[in-house]
Each structure stands twice: as C-alpha cells, then as structure tokens.
Design a protein around this motif. Sequence first.
Motif, PDB file in Angstrom:
ATOM      1  N   ASP A 105      16.968 -25.909  15.715  1.00 64.42           N
ATOM      2  CA  ASP A 105      18.608 -25.142  15.708  1.00 64.42           C
ATOM      3  C   ASP A 105      18.710 -23.927  15.370  1.00 64.42           C
ATOM      4  OD1 ASP A 105      19.158 -27.974  16.063  1.00 64.42           O
ATOM      5  OD2 ASP A 105      19.790 -28.504  13.837  1.00 64.42           O
ATOM      6  N   GLY A 106      19.779 -23.511  16.242  1.00 59.10           N
ATOM      7  CA  GLY A 106      19.888 -21.845  16.152  1.00 59.10           C
ATOM      8  C   GLY A 106      19.108 -20.856  16.949  1.00 59.10           C
ATOM      9  N   ALA A 107      18.302 -21.538  17.825  1.00 60.01           N
ATOM     10  CA  ALA A 107      17.389 -20.834  18.747  1.00 60.01           C
ATOM     11  C   ALA A 107      18.387 -19.753  19.855  1.00 60.01           C
ATOM     12  CB  ALA A 107      16.152 -21.590  19.364  1.00 60.01           C
ATOM     13  N   VAL A 108      17.707 -18.892  20.287  1.00 54.76           N
ATOM     14  CA  VAL A 108      18.549 -18.169  21.183  1.00 54.76           C
ATOM     15  C   VAL A 108      17.170 -17.567  22.211  1.00 54.76           C
ATOM     16  CG1 VAL A 108      18.269 -15.878  19.919  1.00 54.76           C
ATOM     17  CG2 VAL A 108      19.786 -16.417  22.054  1.00 54.76           C
ATOM     18  N   VAL A 109      17.653 -18.316  23.670  1.00 54.98           N
ATOM     19  CA  VAL A 109      16.916 -17.801  24.512  1.00 54.98           C
ATOM     20  C   VAL A 109      16.876 -16.427  25.198  1.00 54.98           C
ATOM     21  CG1 VAL A 109      15.727 -18.192  26.882  1.00 54.98           C
ATOM     22  CG2 VAL A 109      15.818 -19.795  25.314  1.00 54.98           C
ATOM     23  N   VAL A 110      16.004 -15.389  25.032  1.00 55.34           N
ATOM     24  CA  VAL A 110      15.900 -14.245  25.605  1.00 55.34           C
ATOM     25  C   VAL A 110      15.518 -13.895  27.039  1.00 55.34           C
ATOM     26  CG1 VAL A 110      15.635 -11.902  25.062  1.00 55.34           C
ATOM     27  CG2 VAL A 110      16.039 -13.245  23.237  1.00 55.34           C
ATOM     28  N   LEU A 111      15.996 -14.081  27.724  1.00 50.44           N
ATOM     29  CA  LEU A 111      16.010 -14.127  29.330  1.00 50.44           C
ATOM     30  C   LEU A 111      15.695 -12.635  29.771  1.00 50.44           C
ATOM     31  CD1 LEU A 111      14.995 -15.697  31.891  1.00 50.44           C
ATOM     32  CD2 LEU A 111      17.556 -15.756  32.421  1.00 50.44           C
ATOM     33  N   ALA A 112      14.373 -12.564  30.353  1.00 45.50           N
ATOM     34  CA  ALA A 112      14.211 -11.231  30.907  1.00 45.50           C
ATOM     35  C   ALA A 112      13.063 -11.317  32.178  1.00 45.50           C
ATOM     36  CB  ALA A 112      13.604 -10.222  29.809  1.00 45.50           C
ATOM     37  N   PRO A 113      13.573 -11.617  33.336  1.00 45.36           N
ATOM     38  CA  PRO A 113      12.581 -11.782  34.351  1.00 45.36           C
ATOM     39  C   PRO A 113      11.763 -10.577  35.208  1.00 45.36           C
ATOM     40  CG  PRO A 113      14.834 -12.053  35.159  1.00 45.36           C
ATOM     41  CD  PRO A 113      14.917 -11.802  33.725  1.00 45.36           C
ATOM     42  N   ALA A 114      12.148  -9.369  34.511  1.00 45.96           N
ATOM     43  CA  ALA A 114      11.934  -8.091  35.149  1.00 45.96           C
ATOM     44  C   ALA A 114      10.230  -8.131  34.999  1.00 45.96           C
ATOM     45  CB  ALA A 114      12.567  -6.758  34.425  1.00 45.96           C
TER      46      ALA A 114
END
Length: 411
Positions: A105-114
Amino acid sequence: MTRAFVVADDLTGANDTGVQFALAGWSTTLRLGAEGTGPRRAAGQATAVSTDSRALDHDGAATATRTAVAAERLAADDHLYLKTDSTLRGSVAAQIAGALAAAPDGAVVVLAPAYPAMGRTVHEGRLLVHGESVTLSPAGRDPVTPVTTDLLTELVPGAVPVPVAPTAAAWARAIDAASRHGAVVAADAGTDAELARLAEAIVLLGPRAVPAGSAGLAAPLAALWRTDGTPPDHAAEPPAALRPLVLVSSHHLVARDQVAAAERADTTATVVRTTTDALLRGEAPAPAAGEGPVILLSPDERARPGHSAQLAAALAGHAAHLLADADHGDHPFDAVVLVGGDGAEAFLTAVGAHGIAVRGTLLEGVPDGRVAGGTRDGLAVVTKAGGFGDDTTLTLLLRALRTPTRTETSR
C-alpha cells in the motif's frame, strides 16, 4: 546485498534490461517462465522474466504482471523494476496496474520510458522518437500494437506528469507531491544525465517508488541499487561466431529493413524465407548451405488471429531443426541471434532451456549471454528487440560477432 527482479512484457525487453544489471556487477539470469520454472535467485543476484503480455487485453496483462511479481516473493529491501516498451506499445497501463496490485500500500510507479541512446525521449509529457512524435515512428505503424498517441497521460490514463528537476532531491519532492494526485507519475527525460538524476530521486524515495521504463532508466538504477561497495567484475569475453543462426520472428518494420540491409551488405549471409502455411503444416526448411550466417525470416504476412503462438513455435522448431542438421555437417552454427521476443521465447522453449545466463552487450540494446539448460546449454545467444536500431544494426551485429570486442558503447 538485496535481490533485483525485472518484469518485462516480452523476452527481448527482459534481456536488454537484465543486462544493465549484469553490467553493473549483478549476477544476472533471464529466467524462462514468469512464475519460476528455473532456479530461484539469491541475495546479490538479479532475475529478469517476461510475462509475454504486450498484446494481451487489460485484464490479462494486469493479471500476468501481478502474478509474476507476487510469485517472486520479494522482501522489503529487494528491488522491483517494471520494464515497459520504450515506445509504450501494448498493454503498458495494464502492466502498471498489475504491478501496483502486487506492491505494498502507498506504492507509486515512476514511469520513464526514455532511452536516449536509442532515440527515445520524453518532453513535456510527449514521447518522442528521434525528436518526432512516437506516432510517426515505426511504432505508430506496428502491425500488432500500434501507438496512436504520444501523450503519456493518454497512454497511461491517470498518470500525473512531472517535468525534469534540477536536482535529485527536488525531483523526489516533485514525485512525492504528484503521487498525492495519482499512483502513477510520468517523468520527462531527454538525456542519460537526466535519467541518472531521476534514478537518484527514486532511490531517495525508497521502497515505495516502483520504477517503470526502458533499459535507459535501468542502467543507473542497477548501479545505485548495488550496495555492497565492490566494483563490478570485468565484463565477460564477448561471443565470437563466424556462422550464427539468426531467427527473426519480429514483424516490426525496423527488423525487416535490417534483414534486407544485411542481405545486401554480407555476401556470405543466406536468408531462409518461410510462409505461414508451410510453417503451420510443419514443413522442415532445406538444410542451410554455405559457411556464413543464416537468417531464418518469419513470413511477411501476420498469423491469423489466435495462431501467433503456434506460428512462433513452428518457426522456433525450424530453427532448432536447422541447428541439429548443421551439427552433422562441416559447418555447425556457433551462436544464435534472436530478433523478436515471441520467437526468442519460443526458441528457448524448443531447446528445453530454462533461460539465459546474461553476460554483456555487443551493441547498444543488443545483449549477449549463454543458453542455460536444455539441449543447447552453453551456446552463445544474442537477443535484440525488433524495433531497436537502424537499418545497419543487424549488419553491424554480424560483423561484431566475427571480431568481438567490449566497447564503451557496449557499456
């Protein structure tokens, strides 16, 4: 030292990200089967798996990703990396949803496809390939999973965009603030230096941050996550091969152009073309003549709906047949090159392997290793995503196998 676990949506993506951990000094294995058909990894080791979920529907891709993450039984101090396609083809939003469902719980996905080294960048929330919208690249014309928008907030609905920050601490604060508005934060990045700064920000955020992206972000994270303080071992010797068997299962326009260019440039190469009907009837290819590379090319036409896996298995079976046939001749194959994730996975299955012992890279985005297990245990293997590189990449790869070196561009 902790473990690292890479979950990708296809096998070549799992390998080109897994190799970033190998280059950072982790003992790395690409494991065939997302639910652990091969040996488990211990502390200090990295494992990459493919869920083969890129073309699945939302529920199927989310379930496959969640199941793979949950089955690994990661400890609190282990590291999860969700590898997405660098052009965000396919079921990326569902894969992220699956990873979040398995995360605390509380996780955040940091999306960076670069992936700047391959021309992929994100500017003001737009995904670009060589400076133009991803929709104008071959990914926009992909025959299976075309990308129809370049906005990350549309490709992953609910994602909160975050621009580049001047320091890692400032970027971590910005991601933390954005996460109050959504569980997915989409980060801009246009250079390797910016990705390295973003990786530092992810480390500052701690275990609640789940990084998602291409091999570009994985490279600096693999180095930062390696906490035992010892320098990486020297890179393993690259494979040398005068007669590789190249299996091209990808229908990506880039992959097809690379085969055409290699056929023109290398007079020793033989291209073996196939048809869907012949493959599905189980007709064996003729023995490959000559002493040079042999390229087994999938049919130009796509398989009928529901037959893609069958076609990939048939093509892989033909590749295994060519290998076995050559064993009894004067010119056996000394390596296999797998272009396209579906065919790569089908080939490893066909020869009874449980994965690949990942070693290094010959070219940017082109990892190499050794087949692990099965009838081809120890055979040199190189994998490449169908959409990676330009027209010359396969030609350069075949040349690199003839005169192998580890270079700075091979990282």
